[in-house]
Scaffold this motif. Structure first.
Motif, PDB file in Angstrom:
ATOM      1  N   SER A   1       0.943  -1.139  -0.048  1.00 14.62           N
ATOM      2  CA  SER A   1      -0.027  -0.069  -0.109  1.00 14.62           C
ATOM      3  C   SER A   1       1.053   1.322   0.039  1.00 14.62           C
ATOM      4  O   SER A   1       0.436   2.140  -0.617  1.00 14.62           O
ATOM      5  CB  SER A   1      -0.920   0.164   1.168  1.00 14.62           C
ATOM      6  OG  SER A   1      -0.077   0.055   2.528  1.00 14.62           O
TER       7      SER A   1
ATOM      8  N   VAL B   1       0.808   4.372  -2.833  1.00 15.77           N
ATOM      9  CA  VAL B   1       0.707   5.930  -2.254  1.00 15.77           C
ATOM     10  C   VAL B   1       2.013   6.676  -3.031  1.00 15.77           C
ATOM     11  O   VAL B   1       1.832   7.687  -3.329  1.00 15.77           O
ATOM     12  CB  VAL B   1       0.575   5.977  -0.844  1.00 15.77           C
ATOM     13  CG1 VAL B   1       0.728   7.470  -0.493  1.00 15.77           C
ATOM     14  CG2 VAL B   1      -0.783   5.618  -0.299  1.00 15.77           C
TER      15      VAL B   1
ATOM     16  N   GLN C   1       1.079   7.125  -6.477  1.00 11.89           N
ATOM     17  CA  GLN C   1       0.080   8.105  -6.829  1.00 11.89           C
ATOM     18  C   GLN C   1       0.381   9.560  -6.545  1.00 11.89           C
ATOM     19  O   GLN C   1      -0.113  10.426  -7.108  1.00 11.89           O
ATOM     20  CB  GLN C   1      -1.114   7.630  -5.681  1.00 11.89           C
ATOM     21  CG  GLN C   1      -2.255   8.398  -5.863  1.00 11.89           C
ATOM     22  CD  GLN C   1      -3.510   8.114  -5.039  1.00 11.89           C
ATOM     23  OE1 GLN C   1      -3.265   7.073  -4.499  1.00 11.89           O
ATOM     24  NE2 GLN C   1      -4.422   9.144  -4.873  1.00 11.89           N
TER      25      GLN C   1
ATOM     26  N   PRO D   1       3.688   4.983   7.021  1.00 14.00           N
ATOM     27  CA  PRO D   1       2.345   4.984   7.408  1.00 14.00           C
ATOM     28  C   PRO D   1       2.003   4.338   8.815  1.00 14.00           C
ATOM     29  O   PRO D   1       2.843   4.049   9.515  1.00 14.00           O
ATOM     30  CB  PRO D   1       2.038   3.373   6.775  1.00 14.00           C
ATOM     31  CG  PRO D   1       3.511   2.918   6.516  1.00 14.00           C
ATOM     32  CD  PRO D   1       4.467   3.913   6.514  1.00 14.00           C
TER      33      PRO D   1
ATOM     34  N   LEU E   1      -2.362  12.047   5.070  1.00 10.40           N
ATOM     35  CA  LEU E   1      -3.448  11.330   4.613  1.00 10.40           C
ATOM     36  C   LEU E   1      -4.268  10.466   5.789  1.00 10.40           C
ATOM     37  O   LEU E   1      -3.459   9.887   6.490  1.00 10.40           O
ATOM     38  CB  LEU E   1      -2.927  10.417   3.507  1.00 10.40           C
ATOM     39  CG  LEU E   1      -2.207  10.828   2.422  1.00 10.40           C
ATOM     40  CD1 LEU E   1      -1.874   9.665   1.473  1.00 10.40           C
ATOM     41  CD2 LEU E   1      -2.575  12.044   1.478  1.00 10.40           C
TER      42      LEU E   1
ATOM     43  N   ARG F   1      -7.643   8.121   6.522  1.00  9.20           N
ATOM     44  CA  ARG F   1      -8.773   7.429   6.096  1.00  9.20           C
ATOM     45  C   ARG F   1     -10.203   7.918   6.561  1.00  9.20           C
ATOM     46  O   ARG F   1     -11.184   7.980   5.885  1.00  9.20           O
ATOM     47  CB  ARG F   1      -9.024   5.915   6.592  1.00  9.20           C
ATOM     48  CG  ARG F   1      -9.727   4.860   5.938  1.00  9.20           C
ATOM     49  CD  ARG F   1      -9.465   3.353   6.331  1.00  9.20           C
ATOM     50  NE  ARG F   1      -9.167   3.376   7.699  1.00  9.20           N
ATOM     51  CZ  ARG F   1      -8.391   2.385   8.256  1.00  9.20           C
ATOM     52  NH1 ARG F   1      -7.895   1.624   7.630  1.00  9.20           N
ATOM     53  NH2 ARG F   1      -8.160   2.024   9.552  1.00  9.20           N
TER      54      ARG F   1
ATOM     55  N   GLU G   1      -8.389  13.625   3.274  1.00 11.96           N
ATOM     56  CA  GLU G   1      -9.162  12.468   3.590  1.00 11.96           C
ATOM     57  C   GLU G   1      -8.851  11.618   2.404  1.00 11.96           C
ATOM     58  O   GLU G   1      -9.317  12.141   1.258  1.00 11.96           O
ATOM     59  CB  GLU G   1     -10.330  12.564   3.854  1.00 11.96           C
ATOM     60  CG  GLU G   1     -11.286  11.470   4.497  1.00 11.96           C
ATOM     61  CD  GLU G   1     -12.673  11.926   4.498  1.00 11.96           C
ATOM     62  OE1 GLU G   1     -13.387  11.222   5.810  1.00 11.96           O
ATOM     63  OE2 GLU G   1     -13.274  12.813   4.143  1.00 11.96           O
ATOM     64  N   VAL G   2      -8.807  10.201   2.488  1.00 15.84           N
ATOM     65  CA  VAL G   2      -8.478   9.427   1.363  1.00 15.84           C
ATOM     66  C   VAL G   2      -9.229   8.017   1.842  1.00 15.84           C
ATOM     67  O   VAL G   2      -8.724   7.090   2.533  1.00 15.84           O
ATOM     68  CB  VAL G   2      -7.018   8.982   1.192  1.00 15.84           C
ATOM     69  CG1 VAL G   2      -6.917   8.021   0.034  1.00 15.84           C
ATOM     70  CG2 VAL G   2      -6.191  10.167   0.824  1.00 15.84           C
TER      71      VAL G   2
ATOM     72  N   LEU H   1      -7.848   4.152   2.529  1.00 15.78           N
ATOM     73  CA  LEU H   1      -6.776   4.077   2.875  1.00 15.78           C
ATOM     74  C   LEU H   1      -6.338   2.646   3.747  1.00 15.78           C
ATOM     75  O   LEU H   1      -7.079   2.486   4.645  1.00 15.78           O
ATOM     76  CB  LEU H   1      -6.179   5.221   3.687  1.00 15.78           C
ATOM     77  CG  LEU H   1      -4.539   5.467   3.553  1.00 15.78           C
ATOM     78  CD1 LEU H   1      -4.061   5.768   2.495  1.00 15.78           C
ATOM     79  CD2 LEU H   1      -4.447   6.763   4.599  1.00 15.78           C
TER      80      LEU H   1
ATOM     81  N   TYR I   1      -4.153   2.385   5.902  1.00 13.67           N
ATOM     82  CA  TYR I   1      -3.937   2.334   7.230  1.00 13.67           C
ATOM     83  C   TYR I   1      -4.936   3.666   7.695  1.00 13.67           C
ATOM     84  O   TYR I   1      -5.447   4.150   6.964  1.00 13.67           O
ATOM     85  CB  TYR I   1      -2.475   3.151   7.339  1.00 13.67           C
ATOM     86  CG  TYR I   1      -1.178   2.102   7.152  1.00 13.67           C
ATOM     87  CD1 TYR I   1      -0.560   1.480   8.237  1.00 13.67           C
ATOM     88  CD2 TYR I   1      -0.974   1.773   5.829  1.00 13.67           C
ATOM     89  CE1 TYR I   1       0.487   0.405   8.038  1.00 13.67           C
ATOM     90  CE2 TYR I   1       0.118   0.713   5.873  1.00 13.67           C
ATOM     91  CZ  TYR I   1       0.784   0.217   6.753  1.00 13.67           C
ATOM     92  OH  TYR I   1       1.813  -0.648   6.636  1.00 13.67           O
TER      93      TYR I   1
ATOM     94  N   CYS J   1      -4.054   6.330   8.729  1.00 19.34           N
ATOM     95  CA  CYS J   1      -3.311   7.556   8.439  1.00 19.34           C
ATOM     96  C   CYS J   1      -1.794   7.328   8.153  1.00 19.34           C
ATOM     97  O   CYS J   1      -1.279   6.315   7.895  1.00 19.34           O
ATOM     98  CB  CYS J   1      -3.287   8.647   9.360  1.00 19.34           C
ATOM     99  SG  CYS J   1      -2.556   8.157  11.048  1.00 19.34           S
ATOM    100  N   MET J   2      -1.497   8.158   7.099  1.00 23.78           N
ATOM    101  CA  MET J   2       0.107   8.172   6.872  1.00 23.78           C
ATOM    102  C   MET J   2       0.607   9.673   6.657  1.00 23.78           C
ATOM    103  O   MET J   2      -0.218  10.602   6.280  1.00 23.78           O
ATOM    104  CB  MET J   2      -0.023   7.770   5.177  1.00 23.78           C
ATOM    105  CG  MET J   2      -0.089   6.304   4.950  1.00 23.78           C
ATOM    106  SD  MET J   2       0.110   5.769   3.038  1.00 23.78           S
ATOM    107  CE  MET J   2      -0.297   3.947   3.222  1.00 23.78           C
TER     108      MET J   2
END
Length: 369
Positions: free
Chosen positions: A292, A296, A299, A310, A328, A330, A353-354, A357, A359, A361-362
């Motif tokens: 993952s 990211v 992306q 992460p 980032l 979730r 906000e993703v 995601l 995790y 957060c990242m």
């Protein structure tokens, strides 16, 4: 061979809680401005372990939030401590030596030692050693451990996994140490939380907030990050660190330990079932977290996975001691990263906000080269 450092001469943990296999560099001026330090690290002019960041001291609002986080999460932390400790004892026996990876692993190692003592009547030896990304684990510390304990009984401990870089570093470093003629150590890393699915010995795989990630030295025995600098550390020396005795008024290291230890009684009846479930399950690492992170990185056009951190713990670290680019999440309002939103606002870092995601957060590090 040099003896371990212990509190109160080095660090604020009691002498019987942990022996630091480190060289005391408290007298050396190693701190550098965060932005300038980041630029030198990213340009290749310096390695991150050669200096220390100036420790961020949070304001009163953030310290109040830490206290709330600790109160809210003590029982969950205690259950994870009990689970990972009993998993270790079930699979490795009761004659183990705990060796924390300083410094994030050290509070966890102390708590595991306390659980083994309070619940099972065991007095497990516990040390803290340095491991440095791209430089490996402290071989002088491994020599000490091999001389004083059975290497087969050494269990390495850390707080959590992110994408698994330290788990990989540990495996590679122990293999190189063995190939160079050293003793054979087991590379199975025990952690409280393994959201990256990088290890097989853990208390949980949930990406939840471990309170010790919220602060720096003031929640880790007043000890700095470890230092590996050839001008200060000779061939026969342990890696180094500083004791920030001047921060004693802000220290909550033992407060965290006591808060979690007090919750042991609330979770003792639940831990055996948790351990049985884990023993029956397939705990083979899948490295889903690394996959993952790579996604990211691609992306967002980030040059290296080293700039993608992460999980709640790693994101907090980015905001406390690196130069962050963005965060980032979730779920924008998830309670487990309220402290991250506070830190991001204080440093004017955008939070994005993703949904979906991998995790909670990242944290993304800014490219300053």
């Amino acid at each position: 061979m040099t003896a371990p450092l212990t509190g109160p001469a080095f660090g604020s943990y009691a002498a019987d809680e942990v022996g630091w296999l480190l060289t005391d560099l408290s007298h050396v001026d190693l701190e550098a401005d965060v932005a300038e330090r980041e630029r030198r690290i990213q340009s290749g002019a310096a390695h991150y372990a050669e200096t220390l960041p100036i420790e961020y001291q949070p304001d009163a609002e953030y310290r109040e939030l830490f206290e709330k986080v600790l109160q809210d999460s003590s029982i969950r932390l205690a259950r994870a401590v009990g689970t990972v400790t009993d998993l270790v004892l079930a699979e490795r026996g009761s004659d183990v030596t705990l060796v924390s990876l300083a410094r994030a692993g050290t509070p966890v190692g102390v708590l595991m030692r306390r659980w083994a003592r309070d619940v099972h009547g065991l007095a497990l030896p516990h040390y803290a050693v340095s491991i440095v990304r791209d430089r490996g684990i402290d071989a002088v510390a491994l020599d000490y451990l091999a001389r004083h304990h059975d290497p087969k009984n050494v269990v390495f401990v850390d707080g959590w996994t992110g994408k698994g870089a330290i788990a990989r570093e540990l495996s590679q470093a122990l293999a190189e140490y063995r190939e160079a003629g050293g003793a054979e150590f087991d590379d199975d890393l025990a952690v409280l939380a393994d959201p990256g699915h990088c290890v097989r010995t853990f208390g949980t795989r949930d990406d939840f907030l471990i309170a010790s990630a919220c602060l720096n030295s003031t929640v880790s025995g007043l000890v700095s990050r470890t230092v590996l600098n050839d001008t200060l550390i000779g061939p026969g020396d342990f890696h180094g660190a500083k004791f920030y005795a001047h921060l004693a008024g802000e220290d909550v290291s033992n407060h965290l330990l006591d808060s979690v230890s007090t919750s042991f009684a609330d979770v003792r009846e639940h831990v055996p079932g948790d351990v049985e479930e884990l023993l029956r399950s397939d705990r083979t690492p899948t490295w889903d977290g690394w996959t993952s992170v790579e996604a990211v990185r691609a992306q967002y056009g980030i040059s290296t996975v080293n700039f993608v951190k992460p999980g709640v713990g790693e994101t907090t670290r980015v905001l406390l001691r690196r130069v962050p680019w963005r965060v980032l999440v979730r779920d924008l309002y998830a309670p487990e990263h309220a402290h991250i939103r506070l830190l991001a606002a204080a440093r004017s870092v955008p939070v994005e906000e993703v949904p979906g995601l991998a995790y909670s957060c990242m944290g993304l590090i800014k490219d300053v080269t």
